[in-house]
Design a protein around this motif. Structure first.
Motif, PDB file in Angstrom:
ATOM      1  N   ALA A 115     -31.225  -7.126  32.808  1.00  0.00           N
ATOM      2  CA  ALA A 115     -31.005  -8.121  31.759  1.00  0.00           C
ATOM      3  C   ALA A 115     -30.336  -7.486  30.539  1.00  0.00           C
ATOM      4  N   SER A 135     -26.760  -6.998  31.202  1.00  0.00           N
ATOM      5  CA  SER A 135     -26.102  -8.296  31.283  1.00  0.00           C
ATOM      6  C   SER A 135     -25.546  -8.765  29.938  1.00  0.00           C
ATOM      7  N   GLU A 148     -34.709 -13.857  28.535  1.00  0.00           N
ATOM      8  CA  GLU A 148     -35.365 -13.276  29.708  1.00  0.00           C
ATOM      9  C   GLU A 148     -36.032 -11.953  29.309  1.00  0.00           C
ATOM     10  N   SER A 175     -29.991 -14.076  28.919  1.00  0.00           N
ATOM     11  CA  SER A 175     -30.511 -12.754  29.280  1.00  0.00           C
ATOM     12  C   SER A 175     -31.409 -12.202  28.176  1.00  0.00           C
TER      13      SER A 175
END
Length: 116
Positions: free
Chosen positions: A42, A45, A75, A72
């Motif tokens: 993540a 990303s 997350e 992301s």
């Protein structure tokens, strides 16, 4: 097209990614394919989506990639909180990391709003 290497949000998210890698080195070996992998993917990303979006010809496309980067970030926010809940990172580290992440979310959101 934008020059992503000149974007402050890209620079900040890249530094954040490096920080996540350093923090997750301390996680238990049993989390190598769990939270460590998820957090690292993540974190990579975010600057990756900023860079990829910058290559797009339209601001609408770029904004879509920035939205993915923001996703992301959220997350990671969940994963960082879980890491604290599980005792992999202490409260102080958790707070500092979440503050940095919030800054990146705000920067990305503000930049995205300028593309419309």
């Amino acid at each position: 097209m934008h020059r992503f290497k000149q974007l402050e949000v890209w620079k900040k998210s890249r530094a954040f990614c490096k920080h996540i890698y350093k923090i997750t080195i301390l996680f238990p070996e049993s989390e190598k394919f769990g939270l460590v992998n998820q957090l690292r993917r993540a974190s990579v990303s975010v600057p990756s989506n900023i860079a990829e979006g910058a290559s797009r010809k339209s601001n609408k496309d770029f904004a879509r990639f920035l939205e993915i980067a923001i996703g992301s970030c959220y997350e990671m926010e969940t994963q960082i909180i879980l890491s604290n809940d599980l005792g992999f990172i202490d409260k102080k580290t958790c707070k500092l990391v979440l503050e940095d992440l919030e800054t990146i979310i705000k920067m990305t959101s503000k930049f995205k709003s300028t593309l419309k």
